[in-house]
Write a protein that holds these residues in place. Structure first.
Motif, PDB file in Angstrom:
ATOM      1  N   VAL A 107       1.001  -1.119  -0.141  1.00  0.00           N
ATOM      2  CA  VAL A 107       0.035   0.056   0.047  1.00  0.00           C
ATOM      3  C   VAL A 107       0.723   1.135   0.017  1.00  0.00           C
ATOM      4  O   VAL A 107       0.263   2.397   0.196  1.00  0.00           O
ATOM      5  N   ARG A 108       2.207   1.107   0.199  1.00  0.00           N
ATOM      6  CA  ARG A 108       3.286   2.253  -0.247  1.00  0.00           C
ATOM      7  C   ARG A 108       2.746   3.051   0.912  1.00  0.00           C
ATOM      8  O   ARG A 108       2.626   4.507   0.591  1.00  0.00           O
ATOM      9  N   LEU A 109       2.633   2.882   2.171  1.00  0.00           N
ATOM     10  CA  LEU A 109       2.425   3.754   3.380  1.00  0.00           C
ATOM     11  C   LEU A 109       1.283   4.532   3.348  1.00  0.00           C
ATOM     12  O   LEU A 109       1.162   5.608   4.046  1.00  0.00           O
ATOM     13  N   PHE A 110       0.203   4.135   2.431  1.00  0.00           N
ATOM     14  CA  PHE A 110      -1.017   4.913   2.168  1.00  0.00           C
ATOM     15  C   PHE A 110      -0.725   6.137   1.829  1.00  0.00           C
ATOM     16  O   PHE A 110      -1.455   7.141   2.192  1.00  0.00           O
ATOM     17  N   ASN A 111       0.260   6.494   1.116  1.00  0.00           N
ATOM     18  CA  ASN A 111       0.192   7.858   0.321  1.00  0.00           C
ATOM     19  C   ASN A 111       0.906   8.667   1.155  1.00  0.00           C
ATOM     20  O   ASN A 111       0.599  10.035   1.493  1.00  0.00           O
ATOM     21  N   LEU A 112       1.731   8.228   2.441  1.00  0.00           N
ATOM     22  CA  LEU A 112       1.983   9.186   3.440  1.00  0.00           C
ATOM     23  C   LEU A 112       2.761  10.364   2.944  1.00  0.00           C
ATOM     24  O   LEU A 112       2.759  11.560   3.531  1.00  0.00           O
ATOM     25  N   TYR A 113       3.759  10.152   2.198  1.00  0.00           N
ATOM     26  CA  TYR A 113       4.402  11.213   1.596  1.00  0.00           C
ATOM     27  C   TYR A 113       3.855  11.741   0.468  1.00  0.00           C
ATOM     28  O   TYR A 113       4.706  12.623  -0.299  1.00  0.00           O
ATOM     29  N   ALA A 118      -3.751  12.862  -5.141  1.00  0.00           N
ATOM     30  CA  ALA A 118      -5.210  12.373  -4.258  1.00  0.00           C
ATOM     31  C   ALA A 118      -4.969  12.691  -2.842  1.00  0.00           C
ATOM     32  O   ALA A 118      -4.203  12.079  -2.360  1.00  0.00           O
ATOM     33  N   GLN A 119      -6.109  13.365  -2.059  1.00  0.00           N
ATOM     34  CA  GLN A 119      -5.630  13.558  -0.774  1.00  0.00           C
ATOM     35  C   GLN A 119      -6.470  12.495   0.167  1.00  0.00           C
ATOM     36  O   GLN A 119      -6.347  12.335   1.387  1.00  0.00           O
ATOM     37  N   ASP A 120      -7.172  11.772  -0.491  1.00  0.00           N
ATOM     38  CA  ASP A 120      -8.242  10.428   0.103  1.00  0.00           C
ATOM     39  C   ASP A 120      -7.822   8.850  -0.129  1.00  0.00           C
ATOM     40  O   ASP A 120      -8.412   8.136  -0.181  1.00  0.00           O
ATOM     41  N   VAL A 121      -6.444   8.947  -0.584  1.00  0.00           N
ATOM     42  CA  VAL A 121      -5.738   7.583  -0.759  1.00  0.00           C
ATOM     43  C   VAL A 121      -6.067   6.524   0.161  1.00  0.00           C
ATOM     44  O   VAL A 121      -6.474   5.601   0.241  1.00  0.00           O
ATOM     45  N   PRO A 122      -5.694   6.876   1.597  1.00  0.00           N
ATOM     46  CA  PRO A 122      -6.124   5.979   2.648  1.00  0.00           C
ATOM     47  C   PRO A 122      -7.742   5.477   2.668  1.00  0.00           C
ATOM     48  O   PRO A 122      -7.865   4.507   2.629  1.00  0.00           O
ATOM     49  N   GLU A 123      -8.639   6.448   2.119  1.00  0.00           N
ATOM     50  CA  GLU A 123     -10.068   5.965   2.350  1.00  0.00           C
ATOM     51  C   GLU A 123     -10.183   5.129   1.044  1.00  0.00           C
ATOM     52  O   GLU A 123     -11.132   4.350   1.039  1.00  0.00           O
ATOM     53  N   PHE A 321      -7.727 -16.300  -9.398  1.00  0.00           N
ATOM     54  CA  PHE A 321      -6.693 -15.144  -9.118  1.00  0.00           C
ATOM     55  C   PHE A 321      -6.995 -13.854  -9.773  1.00  0.00           C
ATOM     56  O   PHE A 321      -7.518 -14.163 -11.079  1.00  0.00           O
ATOM     57  N   LYS A 322      -6.801 -12.898  -9.216  1.00  0.00           N
ATOM     58  CA  LYS A 322      -6.863 -11.645  -9.891  1.00  0.00           C
ATOM     59  C   LYS A 322      -6.018 -10.441  -9.407  1.00  0.00           C
ATOM     60  O   LYS A 322      -5.389 -10.442  -8.298  1.00  0.00           O
ATOM     61  N   ASN A 323      -5.194 -10.034 -10.298  1.00  0.00           N
ATOM     62  CA  ASN A 323      -4.606  -8.704 -10.014  1.00  0.00           C
ATOM     63  C   ASN A 323      -5.393  -7.649 -10.879  1.00  0.00           C
ATOM     64  O   ASN A 323      -5.403  -7.506 -12.110  1.00  0.00           O
ATOM     65  N   ASP A 324      -5.446  -6.691  -9.679  1.00  0.00           N
ATOM     66  CA  ASP A 324      -6.465  -5.669 -10.186  1.00  0.00           C
ATOM     67  C   ASP A 324      -5.779  -4.294 -10.588  1.00  0.00           C
ATOM     68  O   ASP A 324      -5.475  -3.267  -9.896  1.00  0.00           O
ATOM     69  N   THR A 325      -5.293  -4.101 -12.074  1.00  0.00           N
ATOM     70  CA  THR A 325      -4.528  -3.165 -12.405  1.00  0.00           C
ATOM     71  C   THR A 325      -5.413  -1.765 -12.644  1.00  0.00           C
ATOM     72  O   THR A 325      -4.836  -0.638 -12.882  1.00  0.00           O
ATOM     73  N   LYS A 326      -6.646  -1.939 -12.370  1.00  0.00           N
ATOM     74  CA  LYS A 326      -7.264  -0.634 -12.440  1.00  0.00           C
ATOM     75  C   LYS A 326      -7.252   0.300 -11.056  1.00  0.00           C
ATOM     76  O   LYS A 326      -7.631   1.183 -11.000  1.00  0.00           O
ATOM     77  N   VAL A 327      -6.858  -0.274 -10.072  1.00  0.00           N
ATOM     78  CA  VAL A 327      -6.555   0.253  -8.788  1.00  0.00           C
ATOM     79  C   VAL A 327      -5.323   0.882  -8.512  1.00  0.00           C
ATOM     80  O   VAL A 327      -4.297   0.217  -8.391  1.00  0.00           O
ATOM     81  N   LYS A 328      -5.166   1.903  -8.969  1.00  0.00           N
ATOM     82  CA  LYS A 328      -3.874   2.683  -8.925  1.00  0.00           C
ATOM     83  C   LYS A 328      -3.598   3.769  -7.735  1.00  0.00           C
ATOM     84  O   LYS A 328      -3.524   5.080  -8.108  1.00  0.00           O
ATOM     85  N   LEU A 329      -3.551   3.122  -6.702  1.00  0.00           N
ATOM     86  CA  LEU A 329      -3.487   4.011  -5.371  1.00  0.00           C
ATOM     87  C   LEU A 329      -2.369   3.730  -4.797  1.00  0.00           C
ATOM     88  O   LEU A 329      -1.904   4.070  -3.596  1.00  0.00           O
ATOM     89  N   SER A 330      -1.228   2.881  -5.378  1.00  0.00           N
ATOM     90  CA  SER A 330       0.128   2.654  -4.835  1.00  0.00           C
ATOM     91  C   SER A 330       0.887   2.498  -6.058  1.00  0.00           C
ATOM     92  O   SER A 330       0.346   2.703  -7.027  1.00  0.00           O
ATOM     93  N   ASP A 331       2.043   2.499  -5.890  1.00  0.00           N
ATOM     94  CA  ASP A 331       3.012   1.734  -6.976  1.00  0.00           C
ATOM     95  C   ASP A 331       2.923   0.217  -7.283  1.00  0.00           C
ATOM     96  O   ASP A 331       3.441  -0.279  -8.322  1.00  0.00           O
ATOM     97  N   HIS A 332       1.999  -0.279  -6.400  1.00  0.00           N
ATOM     98  CA  HIS A 332       1.896  -1.720  -6.764  1.00  0.00           C
ATOM     99  C   HIS A 332       0.341  -1.767  -6.934  1.00  0.00           C
ATOM    100  O   HIS A 332      -0.531  -1.168  -6.581  1.00  0.00           O
ATOM    101  N   PHE A 333      -0.155  -3.058  -7.435  1.00  0.00           N
ATOM    102  CA  PHE A 333      -1.530  -3.329  -7.511  1.00  0.00           C
ATOM    103  C   PHE A 333      -1.876  -4.623  -6.578  1.00  0.00           C
ATOM    104  O   PHE A 333      -1.131  -5.410  -6.402  1.00  0.00           O
ATOM    105  N   PRO A 334      -3.113  -4.490  -6.191  1.00  0.00           N
ATOM    106  CA  PRO A 334      -3.445  -5.530  -5.197  1.00  0.00           C
ATOM    107  C   PRO A 334      -3.780  -6.841  -5.767  1.00  0.00           C
ATOM    108  O   PRO A 334      -4.295  -6.810  -7.009  1.00  0.00           O
ATOM    109  N   ILE A 335      -3.451  -7.809  -5.218  1.00  0.00           N
ATOM    110  CA  ILE A 335      -3.784  -9.146  -5.823  1.00  0.00           C
ATOM    111  C   ILE A 335      -4.415 -10.009  -4.847  1.00  0.00           C
ATOM    112  O   ILE A 335      -4.431  -9.875  -3.670  1.00  0.00           O
ATOM    113  N   PHE A 336      -5.336 -10.928  -5.595  1.00  0.00           N
ATOM    114  CA  PHE A 336      -6.469 -11.699  -4.638  1.00  0.00           C
ATOM    115  C   PHE A 336      -6.463 -13.023  -5.321  1.00  0.00           C
ATOM    116  O   PHE A 336      -6.497 -13.311  -6.507  1.00  0.00           O
ATOM    117  N   THR A 337      -6.888 -13.687  -4.249  1.00  0.00           N
ATOM    118  CA  THR A 337      -7.133 -15.410  -4.510  1.00  0.00           C
ATOM    119  C   THR A 337      -8.345 -15.912  -3.591  1.00  0.00           C
ATOM    120  O   THR A 337      -8.290 -15.350  -2.537  1.00  0.00           O
TER     121      THR A 337
END
Length: 343
Positions: A107-113, A118-123, A321-337
């Motif tokens: 989650v890249r520190l929830f965009n701490l820096y 966007a200001q609402d990345v944690p939400e 299995f899914k890698n969600d490349t639509k979620v661009k809230l970090s430099d990584h994408f979430p993966i799900f199984t």
């Protein structure tokens, strides 16, 4: 007989060089990076090598030239590597009552820096997690944040370090955590945490890993010169040597566990590496079993980087299995199984 053109000779020369580099990259997963740190960088280029070999094969095949046999042979011997790179069809089996869902997300520190404007990345990240509603959630580059409210998980294990701005990893679970711990890497801020989780009558162990970063930003392709290229290669090769030790520590640790295991997280390395081969061992790669497409997990322009993984013991049946490349809230994408534990 028509004499071969100069251009054709030059093109085939590059074809031969590419074939040699690709065969070398095939061997590297079996060689410890500390002995060949510079060459190990080639494993990151394997997807590009496979694509270029396919292009050369098509070029010579269209001209009905025997030169196509060289790249054809390269692709034939690398068929097992192709499956790690691209999946043509997915495996999405029906869900059942006893299935377990798991999400892993750096989650890249929830965009701490404030890397993102966007200001609402944690939400937003909270909403994504709630939408997937996993039974088990593993977060890398976690930082405590009051704006991240994960109410669906009565159990959690959080391990953070640092001063004012703490960082680390977290495992959240809907099922009881009866044991937990950490694999602390020497001279590194990276680590692995694990939790023993009771689901019905079964106990499983979940590892969340975050291996040594190569510390290369997503804008690496901008303004590259000779000095920058040398620096990048040196940094990558040093990181791979550190990852070797970390991977071997993980393997030694999980081999002493009798519970069915799931290992997930940010490996910071490709599926063609010694590090991947060491950690995965005889386990299943959820993407290889049930994924589709490139499995891209890192938001890197123009290149399908897959550096986040979910591995399971053979007792688990991987149903989705899914890698969600639509979620661009970090430099990584979430993966799900979604998996089930076979009796």
């Amino acid at each position: 007989m028509r004499e071969e053109s100069f251009i054709s000779k030059v093109v085939f020369f590059f074809n031969k060089v590419l074939a040699l580099l690709t065969f070398l990259a095939y061997i590297l997963p079996f060689l410890a990076p500390k002995f060949f740190p510079f060459l190990s960088v080639l494993t990151l280029l394997m997807p590009l090598f496979l694509i270029l070999n396919a292009a050369f094969f098509a070029l010579w095949a269209l001209q009905l030239k025997r030169k196509m046999l060289l790249s054809g042979m390269v692709l034939f011997f690398g068929i097992t590597f192709i499956n790690k790179f691209y999946k043509f069809s997915e495996n999405n089996l029906p869900s059942e009552t006893n299935d377990i869902t798991l999400m892993s997300y750096n989650v890249r520190l929830f965009n701490l820096y404030e890397w993102l404007p966007a200001q609402d990345v944690p939400e937003q990240i909270t909403e994504v997690i709630q939408d997937y509603n996993p039974d088990i959630l593993c977060l890398q580059e976690y930082s405590p944040n009051d704006r991240v409210r994960l109410r669906n998980f009565p159990y959690k294990f959080v391990e953070v370090k640092g001063g004012k701005n703490k960082y680390g990893q977290a495992i959240y679970s809907k099922f009881e955590i009866i044991n937990k711990g950490e694999i602390d890497f020497p001279e590194s801020s990276n680590n692995v945490i694990f939790a023993d989780i009771v689901n019905l009558k079964d106990t499983i162990r979940v590892y969340s890993m975050h291996l040594q970063s190569i510390k290369i930003s997503t804008d690496i392709h901008e303004n590259i010169d000779e000095n920058k290229s040398k620096f990048i290669f040196k940094r990558i090769s040093e990181a791979f040597s550190e990852q070797q030790l970390q991977a071997e520590m993980i393997k030694e640790h999980y081999q002493n566990c009798s519970y069915p295991k799931i290992i997930c997280g940010d490996m910071n390395n490709s599926a063609f590496s010694y590090v991947y081969r060491t950690i995965k061992g005889e386990m299943k790669d959820a993407f290889e079993t049930a994924g589709k497409g490139f499995g891209k997990s890192y938001n890197f322009d123009f290149y399908p980087a897959r550096i986040d993984y979910i591995f399971t013991d053979n007792q688990f049946k991987i149903k989705k299995f899914k890698n969600d490349t639509k979620v661009k809230l970090s430099d990584h994408f979430p993966i799900f199984t979604r998996v089930s534990l076979e009796k």
